[in-house]
Enzyme design. Structure first.
Site, PDB file in Angstrom:
ATOM      1  CB  SER A  54      57.425 101.638  44.493  1.00 22.89           C
ATOM      2  OG  SER A  54      57.095 102.832  45.180  1.00 22.89           O
ATOM      3  CG  HIS A  65      62.099 101.873  45.181  1.00 17.43           C
ATOM      4  ND1 HIS A  65      63.431 101.963  44.840  1.00 17.43           N
ATOM      5  CD2 HIS A  65      61.548 103.080  44.867  1.00 17.43           C
ATOM      6  CE1 HIS A  65      63.675 103.165  44.330  1.00 17.43           C
ATOM      7  NE2 HIS A  65      62.544 103.861  44.340  1.00 17.43           N
ATOM      8  CG  ASP A  68      59.559 106.208  45.929  1.00 18.28           C
ATOM      9  OD1 ASP A  68      60.630 106.310  45.314  1.00 18.28           O
ATOM     10  OD2 ASP A  68      58.645 105.436  45.587  1.00 18.28           O
ATOM     11  CG  MET A  86      58.822 111.636  47.500  1.00 19.26           C
ATOM     12  SD  MET A  86      57.424 111.703  46.352  1.00 19.26           S
ATOM     13  CE  MET A  86      57.386 110.023  45.753  1.00 19.26           C
ATOM     14  CG  HIS A 136      64.291 107.212  44.716  1.00 16.13           C
ATOM     15  ND1 HIS A 136      63.332 107.189  43.724  1.00 16.13           N
ATOM     16  CD2 HIS A 136      65.140 108.224  44.377  1.00 16.13           C
ATOM     17  CE1 HIS A 136      63.584 108.136  42.839  1.00 16.13           C
ATOM     18  NE2 HIS A 136      64.674 108.778  43.217  1.00 16.13           N
ATOM     19  CG  MET A 168      62.661 111.240  44.667  1.00 17.32           C
ATOM     20  SD  MET A 168      61.098 110.789  43.912  1.00 17.32           S
ATOM     21  CE  MET A 168      60.813 109.220  44.697  1.00 17.32           C
ATOM     22  CG  MET A 212      64.048 109.260  38.392  1.00 19.43           C
ATOM     23  SD  MET A 212      63.198 108.101  39.503  1.00 19.43           S
ATOM     24  CE  MET A 212      61.487 108.628  39.349  1.00 19.43           C
ATOM     25  CG  ASP A 271      61.179 104.584  40.603  1.00 23.43           C
ATOM     26  OD1 ASP A 271      60.010 104.226  40.406  1.00 23.43           O
ATOM     27  OD2 ASP A 271      61.533 105.233  41.601  1.00 23.43           O
TER      28      ASP A 271
END
Length: 220
Positions: free
Chosen positions: A9, A32, A34, A36, A65, A67, A136, A174
């Site tokens: 990540s 990875h 993220d 957000m 990913h 979110m 998760m 994750d």
């Protein structure tokens, strides 16, 4: 034996030197990323311009990913950037199967993520539409959290479902994945592992190799 995939990540990387940091993890299977929005989770990270640039410089595929709220609108746009994989949260999507199809049509693998409190049976009927299920192992929002062993029964349910349906779906975990916890997740059925600080705080190539070995020892 199941293939083992390690996806570090970049939330744990040096934000001022992403190109260099991506180079440091080029022995991994994917990076990875993220995304957000400070609404679905209480943190704000990367948007589309940043992902577009990462896609240009990364030596390995990008595993996004999301979110975020309203992935029905945003996930196809991220897929169009040429990334390898786009995972969105079941809790945020209004039409998950339709959205998965839309992501696939744009050339990316479609993934669906479950927060720790979301039971497996909420996705079970839709799972055939996805290439990856992300379970998760912390509450989404921040890196560096402690692995939640209580999510392992859900992972076992997913692995059992995949066996029963002869599915090649990837099962990703994750959150809090480290040398201490990766064996537990592999034993429960995970084959794709997101690790942040466990990779970037040491020599990344060495950490990736160690995580891969440990997961392989426990994989099915």
């Amino acid at each position: 034996m199941t293939d083992v995939r390690i996806n570090p990540s970049i939330l744990a990387a040096d934000f001022a030197n992403f190109e260099r940091e991506l180079g440091r993890i080029q022995t991994a299977d994917a990076a990875h990323v993220d995304i957000m929005d400070n609404h679905f989770v209480p943190n704000l990270t990367f948007g589309q311009p940043m992902v577009a640039r990462l896609q240009e410089v990364s030596p390995i595929p990008l595993d996004l990913h999301l979110m975020i709220n309203n992935p029905d609108h945003w996930a196809p746009q991220f897929a169009e950037m040429g990334v390898f994989s786009v995972t969105f949260h079941l809790e945020a999507a209004t039409a998950p199967a339709t959205l998965a199809r839309s992501v696939r049509e744009r050339g990316a693998r479609a993934g669906v993520a479950l927060r720790p409190g979301t039971p497996f049976n909420q996705i079970e009927e839709l799972l055939e539409h996805f290439d990856q299920l992300l379970i998760m192992t912390v509450e989404p929002g921040f890196g560096g959290q402690k692995f939640m062993p209580e999510t392992m029964p859900k992972l076992r349910q997913a692995r059992e479902w995949a066996r029963k349906h002869e599915s090649e779906i990837w099962l990703q975990v994750d959150g809090g994945v480290s040398q201490d916890t990766i064996g537990m997740a592999a034993e429960a059925g995970a084959d794709t592992f997101v690790a942040g600080s466990a990779v970037f705080r040491g020599d990344p190539a060495d950490q990736i190799a160690q995580l891969r070995t440990l997961a392989g020892q426990h994989a099915h």
